[in-house]
Design an enzyme around this catalytic site. Structure first.
Site, PDB file in Angstrom:
ATOM      1  N   TYR A  26      42.379  72.486  24.792  1.00 32.58           N
ATOM      2  CA  TYR A  26      42.946  71.313  25.461  1.00 32.58           C
ATOM      3  C   TYR A  26      42.074  70.084  25.208  1.00 32.58           C
ATOM      4  CZ  TYR A  26      46.141  69.145  28.818  1.00 32.58           C
ATOM      5  OH  TYR A  26      47.116  68.377  29.412  1.00 32.58           O
ATOM      6  N   ASP A  84      37.128  74.207  15.109  1.00 31.14           N
ATOM      7  CA  ASP A  84      37.103  75.065  13.922  1.00 31.14           C
ATOM      8  C   ASP A  84      36.117  76.211  14.054  1.00 31.14           C
ATOM      9  OD1 ASP A  84      39.025  73.655  12.492  1.00 31.14           O
ATOM     10  OD2 ASP A  84      37.554  72.324  11.558  1.00 31.14           O
ATOM     11  N   ALA A  86      34.994  77.744  16.539  1.00 28.49           N
ATOM     12  CA  ALA A  86      35.263  78.739  17.585  1.00 28.49           C
ATOM     13  C   ALA A  86      36.506  79.570  17.300  1.00 28.49           C
ATOM     14  CB  ALA A  86      35.419  78.040  18.939  1.00 28.49           C
ATOM     15  N   HIS A 109      44.760  72.570  11.626  1.00 27.70           N
ATOM     16  CA  HIS A 109      43.901  72.360  10.458  1.00 27.70           C
ATOM     17  C   HIS A 109      43.773  73.704   9.758  1.00 27.70           C
ATOM     18  CE1 HIS A 109      40.777  71.016   7.850  1.00 27.70           C
ATOM     19  NE2 HIS A 109      39.754  71.479   8.536  1.00 27.70           N
TER      20      HIS A 109
END
Length: 337
Positions: A26, A84, A86, A109
């Protein structure tokens, strides 16, 4: 080669309205996607870890929130918008065990999928919907009845409906109002990393610092150097953003234009382009991502040291002092609920 474009008439909103979407994360994009999906009549839940500081905000904005695992279990479309670095861990621990045949796995992404850090099961559709703007702009444009252009890509399509589903999702967040460009995970990932490293972040930062250092070392006040190489950069970038290089040169003085033409190629020359090609090759062959993953697994020690060094640069010291004089900067971005 002209890229394929899609608009409102090319997308069927009812497709995503008939699915259950779980948004993992979020942050900037996560809040924009979740709220706009909800406002487009889509069932949506947000996946956040227990204790996440974003949970109260999600609840205040009227959205359902649960753990990533529970959201992945409930949803049949999972949009991964966590950072990215995580994503691979979240996927392995929370998402993959709860994926079902026919589900769809979406990303904002392509890095983790393209470089094999995430390997989705073969019976799940894998697609990307990537707005080309920050989340607050995506949300504001949606609320205003407009949209931000998006990229879409389909990496895995076991049922043959991946593109239609991705376009429907893009329509639900306003993307097809502006236009959606079809691409690939490879092209989106590699161009995104290259732009960040050589121009937008790495290249611009080093150019600014070098210009500042040259002026200060020549005896000019640090305050003047800051204004000339950093503060005024926004004015120039805004002109390019609005109308390209021609708009920028049309708007500056003849002196600035003439000097730019003469001196720019002496700063950015053939040697610079060759080093940029080296960086592109390191992105393409996975060398950069290997370094990124190794640093994450080692506790981000290199990243933290580089952050420390950057924070101590003299331009940051004088910049803080000067920005304190500017009432119009450093204000928080207002999100549109």
């Amino acid at each position: 080669m002209a890229l394929e474009m899609f608009y409102d008439d090319d997308a069927d909103l009812s497709i995503i309205q008939g699915r259950k979407v779980g948004v993992i994360g979020y942050g900037s994009q996560g809040h924009a996607h979740s709220l706009s999906l909800r406002d487009s009549g889509v069932q949506v839940r947000v996946g956040l870890k227990q204790g996440s500081r974003s949970r109260p905000k999600v609840e205040e904005q009227g959205l359902d929130v649960d753990t990533p695992a529970e959201v992945a279990k409930w949803a049949d479309v999972v949009m991964v918008l966590a950072p990215d670095t995580a994503q691979a861990e979240i996927f392995a621990g929370d998402i993959e065990p709860n994926l079902k045949p026919g589900d769809a796995l979406f990303f904002g992404h392509g890095l983790n999928v393209h470089f094999g850090l995430i390997k989705p099961p073969a019976d799940v559709a894998v697609a990307m919907v990537a707005p080309k703007g920050p989340g607050h702009l995506v949300r504001r444009q949606f609320v205003d009845g407009k949209g931000v252009p998006c990229l879409v890509a389909v990496e895995q399509d076991p049922r043959g409906d991946g593109l239609a589903l991705a376009l429907s999702y893009a329509k639900a967040i306003g993307g097809t109002r502006a236009g959606v460009i079809k691409t690939t995970f490879k092209d989106e990932t590699e161009t995104d990393l290259f732009g960040e490293q050589t121009v937008l972040c790495g290249g611009t930062e080093e150019l600014v610092k070098a210009g500042f250092e040259v002026m200060v070392e020549a005896g000019y006040p640090a305050e003047l150097a800051y204004f000339e190489v950093l503060h005024e950069l926004k004015l120039i970038v805004d002109l390019m953003y609005e109308g390209g290089l021609a708009r920028m040169y049309y708007s500056v003085s003849d002196t600035a234009e003439f000097g730019g033409y003469l001196s720019g190629p002496r700063v950015i020359d053939a040697g610079t382009k060759e080093r940029m090609r080296d960086i592109l090759r390191e992105i393409q062959d996975g060398s950069f991502v290997h370094k990124l993953v190794a640093d994450v697994e080692g506790g981000n020690k290199q990243l933290e040291e580089l952050r420390r060094q950057n924070a101590e640069h003299p331009i940051e010291v004088v910049g803080k002092k000067l920005r304190d004089l500017m009432s119009w900067v450093d204000r928080p971005i207002t999100e549109t609920a």
